[in-house]
Design a protein around this motif. Structure first.
Motif, mmCIF file in Angstrom:
data_model
loop_
_atom_site.group_PDB
_atom_site.id
_atom_site.type_symbol
_atom_site.label_atom_id
_atom_site.label_comp_id
_atom_site.label_asym_id
_atom_site.label_seq_id
_atom_site.Cartn_x
_atom_site.Cartn_y
_atom_site.Cartn_z
ATOM 1 N N LEU A 30 45.624 33.746 37.776
ATOM 2 C CA LEU A 30 44.768 33.920 38.949
ATOM 3 C C LEU A 30 44.047 35.259 38.868
ATOM 4 C CD1 LEU A 30 43.789 33.304 41.838
ATOM 5 C CD2 LEU A 30 45.989 34.157 42.676
ATOM 6 N N LEU A 31 42.717 35.205 38.788
ATOM 7 C CA LEU A 31 41.908 36.424 38.859
ATOM 8 C C LEU A 31 41.403 36.553 40.300
ATOM 9 C CD1 LEU A 31 40.465 38.774 37.237
ATOM 10 C CD2 LEU A 31 38.453 37.310 37.292
ATOM 11 N N ALA A 32 41.774 37.646 40.958
ATOM 12 C CA ALA A 32 41.319 37.876 42.337
ATOM 13 C C ALA A 32 39.947 38.535 42.296
ATOM 14 C CB ALA A 32 42.320 38.760 43.071
ATOM 15 N N VAL A 33 38.940 37.840 42.782
ATOM 16 C CA VAL A 33 37.577 38.387 42.748
ATOM 17 C C VAL A 33 37.358 39.224 44.008
ATOM 18 C CG1 VAL A 33 35.119 37.836 42.697
ATOM 19 C CG2 VAL A 33 36.732 36.502 41.328
ATOM 20 N N SER A 34 37.310 40.541 43.791
ATOM 21 C CA SER A 34 37.339 41.470 44.928
ATOM 22 C C SER A 34 35.971 42.053 45.266
ATOM 23 C CB SER A 34 38.350 42.582 44.652
ATOM 24 O OG SER A 34 38.193 43.118 43.349
ATOM 25 N N LYS A 35 34.913 41.473 44.709
ATOM 26 C CA LYS A 35 33.577 41.971 45.080
ATOM 27 C C LYS A 35 33.386 41.825 46.588
ATOM 28 C CE LYS A 35 31.124 37.646 44.341
ATOM 29 N NZ LYS A 35 30.777 36.720 43.266
ATOM 30 N N ALA A 36 32.725 42.800 47.177
ATOM 31 C CA ALA A 36 32.456 42.827 48.620
ATOM 32 C C ALA A 36 33.696 43.079 49.474
ATOM 33 C CB ALA A 36 31.766 41.546 49.085
ATOM 34 N N GLN A 37 34.837 43.289 48.846
ATOM 35 C CA GLN A 37 36.065 43.522 49.614
ATOM 36 C C GLN A 37 36.425 45.003 49.633
ATOM 37 O OE1 GLN A 37 36.981 41.016 51.248
ATOM 38 N NE2 GLN A 37 36.015 39.357 50.087
ATOM 39 N N GLU A 38 37.008 45.412 50.751
ATOM 40 C CA GLU A 38 37.399 46.809 50.920
ATOM 41 C C GLU A 38 38.603 47.139 50.031
ATOM 42 O OE1 GLU A 38 35.852 48.795 53.049
ATOM 43 O OE2 GLU A 38 34.666 47.337 54.190
ATOM 44 N N ILE A 39 38.691 48.443 49.706
ATOM 45 C CA ILE A 39 39.789 48.895 48.853
ATOM 46 C C ILE A 39 41.153 48.552 49.454
ATOM 47 C CG2 ILE A 39 40.955 51.000 48.019
ATOM 48 C CD1 ILE A 39 38.083 52.119 47.527
ATOM 49 N N ASN A 40 41.284 48.672 50.772
ATOM 50 C CA ASN A 40 42.618 48.400 51.349
ATOM 51 C C ASN A 40 43.054 46.946 51.164
ATOM 52 O OD1 ASN A 40 41.206 47.081 53.323
ATOM 53 N ND2 ASN A 40 41.841 48.405 55.006
ATOM 54 N N LYS A 41 42.080 46.025 51.106
ATOM 55 C CA LYS A 41 42.447 44.623 50.848
ATOM 56 C C LYS A 41 42.921 44.443 49.402
ATOM 57 C CE LYS A 41 39.931 41.733 54.098
ATOM 58 N NZ LYS A 41 38.988 40.596 54.157
ATOM 59 N N ILE A 42 42.259 45.157 48.492
ATOM 60 C CA ILE A 42 42.661 45.076 47.078
ATOM 61 C C ILE A 42 44.073 45.634 46.937
ATOM 62 C CG2 ILE A 42 42.111 45.822 44.731
ATOM 63 C CD1 ILE A 42 39.191 46.083 45.595
ATOM 64 N N GLY A 218 37.656 34.265 44.928
ATOM 65 C CA GLY A 218 37.258 35.332 45.839
ATOM 66 C C GLY A 218 37.498 34.959 47.288
ATOM 67 N N SER A 219 36.576 34.183 47.851
ATOM 68 C CA SER A 219 36.617 33.922 49.289
ATOM 69 C C SER A 219 37.906 33.231 49.752
ATOM 70 C CB SER A 219 35.394 33.109 49.709
ATOM 71 O OG SER A 219 35.154 32.060 48.813
ATOM 72 N N LEU A 221 40.786 33.795 48.790
ATOM 73 C CA LEU A 221 41.865 34.788 48.843
ATOM 74 C C LEU A 221 41.637 35.850 49.909
ATOM 75 C CD1 LEU A 221 42.747 35.747 45.169
ATOM 76 C CD2 LEU A 221 44.220 34.633 46.828
ATOM 77 N N PHE A 222 40.391 36.287 50.006
ATOM 78 C CA PHE A 222 40.101 37.441 50.866
ATOM 79 C C PHE A 222 39.331 37.066 52.124
ATOM 80 C CE2 PHE A 222 40.301 39.357 46.543
ATOM 81 C CZ PHE A 222 41.307 40.279 46.766
ATOM 82 N N GLY A 223 38.922 35.823 52.247
ATOM 83 C CA GLY A 223 38.040 35.436 53.335
ATOM 84 C C GLY A 223 36.591 35.518 52.878
ATOM 85 N N GLU A 224 35.702 34.993 53.690
ATOM 86 C CA GLU A 224 34.286 34.993 53.331
ATOM 87 C C GLU A 224 33.777 36.416 53.149
ATOM 88 O OE1 GLU A 224 32.310 32.498 52.554
ATOM 89 O OE2 GLU A 224 33.955 31.084 52.878
ATOM 90 N N ARG A 225 32.880 36.588 52.172
ATOM 91 C CA ARG A 225 32.250 37.910 52.012
ATOM 92 C C ARG A 225 31.260 38.131 53.156
ATOM 93 N NH1 ARG A 225 33.254 35.969 46.851
ATOM 94 N NH2 ARG A 225 31.478 34.569 46.826
ATOM 95 N N PRO A 226 31.146 39.384 53.645
ATOM 96 C CA PRO A 226 30.171 39.661 54.705
ATOM 97 C C PRO A 226 28.775 39.229 54.263
ATOM 98 C CG PRO A 226 31.500 41.622 54.210
ATOM 99 C CD PRO A 226 31.867 40.578 53.210
ATOM 100 N N ALA A 227 28.004 38.654 55.174
ATOM 101 C CA ALA A 227 26.707 38.070 54.823
ATOM 102 C C ALA A 227 25.751 39.087 54.197
ATOM 103 C CB ALA A 227 26.073 37.454 56.057
ATOM 104 N N ASN A 228 25.832 40.325 54.614
ATOM 105 C CA ASN A 228 24.835 41.311 54.177
ATOM 106 C C ASN A 228 25.341 42.257 53.095
ATOM 107 O OD1 ASN A 228 26.716 42.616 55.654
ATOM 108 N ND2 ASN A 228 25.278 43.972 56.708
ATOM 109 N N TRP A 229 26.465 41.930 52.449
ATOM 110 C CA TRP A 229 27.089 42.927 51.580
ATOM 111 C C TRP A 229 26.219 43.315 50.399
ATOM 112 C CZ3 TRP A 229 28.735 42.114 46.458
ATOM 113 C CH2 TRP A 229 28.652 40.802 46.011
#
Ligand SMILES: *Cc1c(COP(=O)(O)O)cnc(C)c1O
Length: 234
Positions: A30-42, A218-219, A221-229
Motif C-alpha cells: 500500500l502506497l499512501a498518496v499524501s499529496k494535498a495532505q497536511e504533515i500531521n495526517k502523514i 490517496g483520497s 485513505l486521507f479523505g477528499e483533497r481540498p478542491a483548491n489545493w
C-alpha cells in the motif's frame, strides 16, 4: 471516519481483493498518496505503521520530507517530471515511479548522491495514449528499460501505469490486464523487476485482480483533497 478507520478499511479491502484473486494478502504493498495532505495526517498514518508515501509535486513534497526527516518513511515520487526537477528528486526520494524518458533517467542517475544508494525506478508506461502525455509508449519501452538497467545509481524495479479512468469494472480489468501482460514480459528480460504499481482509490480491486502488487491510494485513505489545493502549488 478517522484515519485509523480508513486504514483498516483499505487494508480489509486489499485483503478481500487478494483473497478473491487467490493471492497472498501480503503480496500487495500500500502506497499512501499524501499529496494535498497536511504533515500531521502523514505523521498519523506513519504512527499507524504506514511506511511508503507518494507525492506528485516537488514544491509541496520537499518541506514535508524535511519535516519528517526523523522518520524512516520511504518517499515515492509519482508525478510528472520536468528535467529541472530531477536533482531535487534524486536527492530526496527513495523511489521514482514516473520515469518515462531517457533524458530523465540519465539526469536522475547523474544527480543521485552515491551515499544514498541506488534510486529505485519504475518506468511509467502508457498503453492507451493518455491525453496527459505522461508515460512511455510501448514502442519506446525496451530502449528505456535497457538504459535504466545500465545506470549504476538506478535500480530498475518495475512498471507504473495510470490507465484512463473507467467506471465499468470489466473495462478496468481489461486495461489492467494488458498492462500486467507487458509487466510479465519485462520480468522475463529483467528478472530483478518485481513491482507493478497500478490501481488507485476507485479501481484498486480490479488492479489487484489483474496482478498489481502496489496500489497508490490517496483520497480513500486521507479523505477528499481540498478542491483548491493545486492553486497553492508553485
Ligand atoms: C493522486 C494520485 C493517486 C491517488 O489517487 P486517489 O484517487 O486519491 O487514490 C495515485 N497515483 C497517482 C500517480 C496520483 O497522482
Amino acid at each position: 471516519m478517522t484515519i485509523d478507520e480508513r486504514f483498516k478499511t483499505i487494508r480489509q479491502h486489499i485483503e478481500d481483493a487478494t483473497k478473491s484473486a487467490r493471492r497472498d494478502s501480503n503480496s500487495v504493498t500500500l502506497l499512501a498518496v499524501s499529496k494535498a495532505q497536511e504533515i500531521n495526517k502523514i505523521e498519523q498514518a506513519y504512527q499507524l505503521g504506514q511506511k511508503a508515501f507518494g507525492e506528485s509535486y516537488l514544491s509541496e513534497a520537499l518541506p514535508k520530507i524535511e519535516a519528517l526527516s526523523h522518520s524512516d518513511i520511504d518517499w515515492h515520487f509519482i508525478g510528472p517530471i520536468q528535467s529541472n526537477k530531477t536533482k531535487d528528486i534524486a536527492e530526496n526520494f527513495d523511489w521514482v515511479q514516473s520515469v518515462d524518458r531517457i533524458k530523465i533517467a540519465r539526469r536522475l542517475n547523474e544527480q543521485r548522491p552515491t551515499k544514498l544508494g541506488k534510486l529505485n525506478v519504475l518506468v511509467q508506461v502508457d498503453l492507451f495514449e493518455e491525453s496527459t502525455k505522461q508515460g512511455c509508449q510501448l514502442k519506446d519501452l525496451d530502449e528505456l528499460l535497457d538504459f535504466v538497467v545500465q545506470q549504476p545509481n538506478l535500480h530498475l524495479r518495475g512498471l507504473m501505469a495510470i490507465p484512463p479512468r473507467q467506471s465499468n469494472t470489466q473495462q478496468q480489468l481489461d486495461q489492467f490486464s494488458q498492462i500486467a501482460l507487458v509487466f510479465e514480459n519485462v520480468k522475463k528480460t529483467y528478472p530483478e523487476v518485481d513491482v507493478l504499481s497500478m490501481g488507485m482509490s476507485d479501481d484498486m480491486t480490479s488492479a489487484i485482480a489483474a496482478g498489481s502488487n502496489m496500489v497508490r491510494i490517496g483520497s480513500a485513505l486521507f479523505g477528499e483533497r481540498p478542491a483548491n489545493w493545486k492553486s497553492k502549488l508553485k
